[in-house]
Design an enzyme around this catalytic site. Structure first.
Site, PDB file in Angstrom:
ATOM      1  CD  GLN A  92      -0.694  -8.971   5.294  1.00 53.89           C
ATOM      2  OE1 GLN A  92       0.210  -8.453   4.652  1.00 53.89           O
ATOM      3  NE2 GLN A  92      -1.846  -8.363   5.526  1.00 53.89           N
TER       4      GLN A  92
ATOM      5  CG  ASP B  15      -7.696  -5.909   3.334  1.00 55.37           C
ATOM      6  OD1 ASP B  15      -8.412  -5.325   2.515  1.00 55.37           O
ATOM      7  OD2 ASP B  15      -6.473  -5.733   3.395  1.00 55.37           O
TER       8      ASP B  15
ATOM      9  CG  HIS C  71      -2.038  -1.007   1.115  1.00 62.01           C
ATOM     10  ND1 HIS C  71      -3.018  -0.963   0.153  1.00 62.01           N
ATOM     11  CD2 HIS C  71      -2.293  -2.104   1.868  1.00 62.01           C
ATOM     12  CE1 HIS C  71      -3.842  -1.990   0.318  1.00 62.01           C
ATOM     13  NE2 HIS C  71      -3.419  -2.705   1.345  1.00 62.01           N
TER      14      HIS C  71
END
EC number: 4.1.2.52
Length: 263
Positions: free
Chosen positions: A147, A175, A45
């Protein structure tokens, strides 16, 4: 070769970290001296590439803080490049199942254990072939963190934990909360229950649970439950909120009226 971060997780020593999103070596070095056990260089990101990751690894190297690098995807080509410039610990985003976890591990290992391409003469990681027996040492020094960020991944957690070579599992609260229908609200009770159950399950399987949580009370709660690598802040947030608070103390107000867009 050794990996101090991996060794700390194996020993069960909680590691407190900070997320790096500013994508430059100057701020990375500044924060490397702040006392955190680990620093996450974010390639998913933040506006990073292999070159900017390299300069941040070089900036952090003289300090005790250990770098963890997140690629933008579970891509063996990108993983190979990050390992060659010196990353030893990777945080692989959006892993949904055991097959994807196995692919992540394979990308970090030289054959026959994996599929990492051989280019040590060009690689900072091998000190340009100055490390004796690098190929045999490198596999053991790799630390793979995956993740889990969706309901699907949560449902596959047990099989992910069975994958050889996975050192830790990181729960992505932002998320996960969005996938559960609570976007922007990772502190929703249903999300918190899922996170807490996952931490306990990961630790019980002999793997290291991890998470990013800037809420101090929740971060401490996760550590109490057995989380072993917890990022407790983000550099961009620290800078933005700190600057706003300083300006506000002198009567300034945030004014975005002149902004016509993000560009």
């Amino acid at each position: 070769m050794k990996n101090a971060f991996k060794n700390a997780l194996k020993a069960g020593r909680p590691q407190i970290g900070l997320w790096l999103g500013l994508a430059n070596s100057y701020s990375a070095e500044l924060l490397a001296g702040a006392g955190f056990d680990w620093l996450l260089i974010d390639g998913e990101h933040a506006p990073n590439n292999v070159q900017t990751v390299l300069t941040q690894l070089q900036a952090i190297a003289p300090y005790p803080s250990q770098p963890v690098v997140r690629p933008s995807w579970n891509d063996p080509v990108q993983i190979k490049q990050l390992l060659d410039v010196g990353a030893q610990t990777l945080l692989i985003p959006m892993v949904q199942n055991a097959d994807e976890a196995r692919n992540a591990v394979a990308a970090t290992r030289y054959p026959p254990a994996g599929i990492r391409g051989v280019g040590s003469a060009l690689a900072r990681a091998s000190r340009w072939n100055r490390i004796p027996d690098y190929f045999h040492q490198a596999n053991d020094a790799m630390c793979v963190l995956v993740q889990i960020e969706t309901r699907e991944a949560m449902s596959n957690l047990a099989s992910i934990l069975d994958v050889d070579g996975i050192d830790g599992v990181f729960i992505g609260p932002a998320d996960l909360s969005a996938d559960m229908g609570f976007a922007g609200n990772p502190q929703h009770p249903e999300v918190q229950a899922a996170i807490e159950n996952a931490i306990v399950q990961i630790r019980a399987a002999g793997k290291a649970p991890g998470i990013l949580m800037a809420n101090e009370a929740l971060a401490k709660r996760y550590l109490e439950l057995g989380a072993l690598f917890v990022a407790v802040g983000v550099d961009t947030t620290l800078l933005a909120r700190g600057a706003e608070a300083l300006a506000a103390r002198f009567g300034a107000e945030k004014n975005l009226s002149g902004a016509s867009g993000v560009y």
